[in-house]
Write an enzyme that holds these catalytic residues in place. Structure first.
Site, short mmCIF file in Angstrom:
data_model
loop_
_atom_site.label_atom_id
_atom_site.label_comp_id
_atom_site.label_asym_id
_atom_site.label_seq_id
_atom_site.Cartn_x
_atom_site.Cartn_y
_atom_site.Cartn_z
N LYS A 195 38.66 -68.74 -12.83
CA LYS A 195 38.52 -70.45 -12.51
C LYS A 195 37.68 -70.88 -13.42
O LYS A 195 36.70 -70.78 -13.91
CB LYS A 195 37.48 -70.22 -11.13
CG LYS A 195 37.28 -71.68 -10.54
CD LYS A 195 36.16 -71.50 -9.30
CE LYS A 195 35.86 -73.03 -8.95
NZ LYS A 195 34.55 -73.08 -8.23
N ALA A 201 34.52 -77.34 -3.56
CA ALA A 201 33.11 -77.95 -3.64
C ALA A 201 32.83 -79.04 -2.55
O ALA A 201 33.53 -79.66 -2.20
CB ALA A 201 32.91 -78.39 -4.89
N GLY A 202 31.69 -78.89 -2.29
CA GLY A 202 31.24 -79.80 -1.04
C GLY A 202 31.64 -79.55 0.37
O GLY A 202 30.92 -80.45 1.07
N GLY A 253 27.94 -78.05 -3.81
CA GLY A 253 26.54 -77.70 -3.12
C GLY A 253 26.01 -78.86 -2.26
O GLY A 253 24.99 -78.78 -1.70
N ASN A 294 31.13 -71.54 -0.81
CA ASN A 294 30.05 -70.60 -1.20
C ASN A 294 28.63 -71.24 -0.74
O ASN A 294 28.07 -70.69 0.07
CB ASN A 294 29.73 -70.82 -2.92
CG ASN A 294 28.95 -69.88 -3.50
OD1 ASN A 294 28.95 -69.63 -4.73
ND2 ASN A 294 28.02 -69.10 -2.58
N THR A 295 28.11 -72.41 -0.95
CA THR A 295 26.73 -72.63 -0.45
C THR A 295 26.64 -72.64 0.85
O THR A 295 25.64 -72.26 1.45
CB THR A 295 26.44 -74.06 -1.00
OG1 THR A 295 26.43 -74.16 -2.70
CG2 THR A 295 25.00 -74.83 -0.70
#
Length: 267
Positions: free
Chosen positions: A104, A191-192, A165, A213-214
Site C-alpha cells: 500500500k 481514510a476518514g 483518522g 483502522n481508526t
C-alpha cells in the site's frame, strides 16, 4: 453474501470475498487487533512498515501474530514516507524481509494533515510496478491522477474519503463517483470513514472495497463495532448491486396500507 454478488472482488488476479480491509495501527495490543480482524472477516490487512523492526524477520514481529497469513493477504504500507524515494526504499525492505510484493503506497510529506502527494505517488508507482510490486496507492480523490496511476499499472486506486483518522466520512463524493465510473481497476475508499453508515455509503456509490483502522481501534467495544462495520459493508454492496434507488419525495404522507374497509368501516 455468497451467491448474491455476481462480481467477486479481484485484485491482481486474487479473489477476495470480503470487501472490508483493515489497518492495524492504534490498537492497544496485538491480541485485540486479532479479535477485530476475525470479527470483520477481512482478507486484507495492512501493517505500517515503520512499526516493524526492519532488522528482524517477519516471524519476530509481534503485530504480525494477529494476522493469519494462510487466509489473509498481508499488505505492508509505506506510511511515514515523505517522498517517492523513501516509499520505494520501504517497499524494497518489506520484500527483502519476506513480506511479499504487495504494498500500500502512501507518500505523505505533511505530518499534520497526512494528505498524499500525488506527483510523488505517481513517480513511486511507476518504479515499483516495473519492479514487480502489486501497488495499491493512497491518493486524493483526483480522477485525473487515478487514471494516470492505472496507466502505469497499479492494482487498485484508493481515494481518501476525508483525512486519515478524522472520522468525517465521505467529503469528496462527486470526485470519488467519477473515479469509480472511469476505473479499470478496483476502487477502495480509504481514510476518514468513522461510522458504519459511511462504509455503507461508499459501497452504495459503487466502491469495490473500503479500508478502516481508526474507527475500529479507538472504539470502546472494538470487536462489536467491527461486526457492525462488516454488516454495513455487505448492506451497501447489496444495495448497489440490486438497484435500490432514492424514492420519490412527497410533501404529504402516503399510507403504505389501505385506510378503509377494515375494522367495520365501509369501503
Amino acid at each position: 453474501m455468497e451467491g448474491l454478488d455476481p462480481s467477486p472482488l479481484v485484485i491482481a488476479g486474487k479473489n477476495f470475498s470480503s470487501r472490508l480491509f483493515v489497518g492495524t495501527g492504534k490498537f492497544a495490543s496485538a491480541d485485540l487487533a486479532r479479535q477485530v480482524i476475525e470479527a470483520t472477516g477481512t482478507q486484507m490487512v495492512t501493517v505500517a512498515l515503520r512499526r516493524l523492526d526492519l532488522k528482524a524477520s517477519l516471524e519476530q514481529q509481534s503485530i504480525l501474530s494477529a494476522i493469519d497469513r494462510s487466509t489473509i493477504q498481508l499488505l505492508p504500507n509505506t506510511s511515514g514516507a515523505r517522498n517517492a524515494e523513501e516509499a520505494i526504499r520501504l517497499a524494497r525492505l518489506a520484500r527483502s524481509m519476506g513480506a511479499g510484493d504487495w504494498v500500500k503506497l502512501e507518500v505523505t510529506p505533511d505530518p499534520v494533515y497526512l494528505l498524499p502527494d500525488g506527483a510523488e505517488t505517481l513517480k513511486a508507482s511507476e518504479i515499483l510496478v516495473r519492479e514487480g510490486f502489486v501497488v495499491l496507492p493512497y491518493i486524493h480523490a483526483d480522477p485525473v491522477l487515478a487514471l494516470r496511476l492505472q496507466d502505469v499499472g497499479v492494482a487498485t486506486v484508493m481515494p481518501l474519503g476525508s483525512p486519515i483518522g478524522s472520522n468525517q466520512g465521505i467529503k469528496h463524493k462527486e470526485s470519488i463517483e467519477i473515479i469509480i465510473e472511469q476505473a479499470r481497476v478496483p476502487v477502495v475508499v480509504d481514510a476518514g470513514l468513522g461510522q458504519p453508515s459511511h462504509v455503507a455509503q461508499a459501497m452504495e456509490m459503487g466502491a469495490q472495497a473500503v479500508l478502516l483502522n481508526t474507527a475500529l481501534a479507538t472504539a470502546q467495544r472494538p470487536v462489536l463495532v467491527a461486526r457492525a462495520f462488516a454488516l454495513a459493508c455487505e448492506a451497501g454492496r447489496l444495495a448497489y448491486l440490486h438497484g435500490i434507488e432514492q424514492p420519490a419525495r412527497n410533501w404529504q404522507a402516503r399510507a403504505s396500507s389501505p385506510l378503509t374497509g377494515f375494522l367495520g368501516h365501509a369501503s
